[in-house]
Scaffold this active site. Structure first.
Site, short mmCIF file in Angstrom:
data_model
loop_
_atom_site.label_atom_id
_atom_site.label_comp_id
_atom_site.label_asym_id
_atom_site.label_seq_id
_atom_site.Cartn_x
_atom_site.Cartn_y
_atom_site.Cartn_z
CE LYS A 1 -3.22 6.09 -1.71
NZ LYS A 1 -4.11 6.88 -2.57
CE1 TYR B 1 -3.53 2.69 0.30
CE2 TYR B 1 -2.25 3.48 2.18
CZ TYR B 1 -3.25 3.67 1.24
OH TYR B 1 -3.97 4.85 1.23
#
Ligand code: NDP
Ligand code: 8X3
Length: 256
Positions: A161, A157
């Site tokens: 980002k 994750y």
């Protein structure tokens, strides 16, 4: 100050959380909305609510940002007037799981990479040329504190980002000779359906992420997005990291 009345704003992930709160915030200012997500029923309800409250004109697109051909068809199929997109809010995104890298699920990785990175790219690839043609527009990407820091088990994750951060910087460089503005808004803890999705519907586990602290609300983030969207056109809010008070970093949160 840039006025939002009559501006066309395309929001991905408008069916929940930050995207939905942003839709409401833009509608309140008189913007026209293109609402995109997979859950059509939620978008229909939202559009109806905004029409009733603010007289908002909305276009709804059922869209899975992971499917490049679907994205292309949705954008190219917009009526000509609606192709004059003034603001693109690249918000659709998710986390799946919180696992040690060497125990992670490949399907989770693919879902996050396909949505958060490739989905944002597909939408941008189809919308930005329309802005370039008009030499105007504003792209606002939703990054995260996870694009600045890596936390244990956040591996993939956080990587997505970090990629959003790099893509935002790349966009700004590649559009430097245009009037198009590029912004990233990077929040910390925001209480939305994000953790419910991450923990696959385990509401108690999701709730625990926000206990003992007053997290950001999706409306807090929407307010910051609105701020970035309404600065004078010669001003670019390049990046804002938005934290809840008592969140010092991804891992340092002072809880009661
Ligand atoms: P929510 O789960 O409440 O909303 C996520 C939105 O993304 C939903 O509208 C969902 O719509 C949409 N979405 C997910 N996958 C897809 C897809 N394949 N195609 C189209 N739409 C999709 O979470 P948030 O509002 O919190 O998340 C919004 C963004 O904010 C994400 O990018 C997230 O990474 C980021 N963020 C969130 C933080 C937080 O703490 N909550 C902090 C920092 C950043 P649908 O399922 O209907 O398709
Ligand atoms: C969401 C914030 O810290 O849960 O991007 O990853 S965090």
């Amino acid at each position: 100050m840039t006025k939002l009345k009559g501006k066309i704003v395309l929001i991905t992930g408008a069916s929940s959380g930050i995207g939905m709160a942003s839709a409401k915030a833009f509608a309140r200012k008189g913007a026209f909305l293109i609402l995109a997500a997979r859950r059509l029923n939620r978008l229909n309800l939202l559009a109806r609510e905004l029409k009733k409250k603010y007289g908002t004109q909305s276009k709804i697109i059922k869209l899975d940002v992971r499917r490049s051909s679907e994205v292309k068809k949705a954008i190219s199929g917009l009526p000509e007037k609606w192709k004059n997109i003034d603001i693109l809010l690249n918000n659709a995104g998710l986390s799946r799981g919180l696992d040690l890298l060497h125990e992670g699920r490949e399907l989770d990785w693919e879902e996050m990479i396909d949505t958060n990175i490739k989905g944002l790219l597909y939408v941008s690839r189809n919308v930005i040329p329309l802005m370039v043609k008009r030499n105007k527009g504003h792209v606002i990407n939703i990054g995260s504190i996870a694009g600045h820091e890596v936390y244990p088990k956040g591996n993939v994750y956080c990587a997505t980002k970090h990629a959003v951060d790099a893509i935002t910087k790349g966009m700004r460089l590649d559009l430097v000779d245009t009037n198009i503005r590029v912004t990233t808004i990077d929040p910390g803890l925001v209480e939305t359906e994000f953790s419910i999705v991450r923990f696959r519907g385990n509401v108690n586990k999701a709730k625990a992420v926000y206990t003992g602290i007053r997290p950001l609300t999706p409306e807090d983030v929407a307010g910051t997005i609105l701020f970035a969207a309404t600065t004078p056109e010669n001003v670019v809010v390049a990046e804002i990291i938005l934290l809840a008070n008592k969140q010092g970093s991804s891992m340092v949160v002072h809880r009661k």
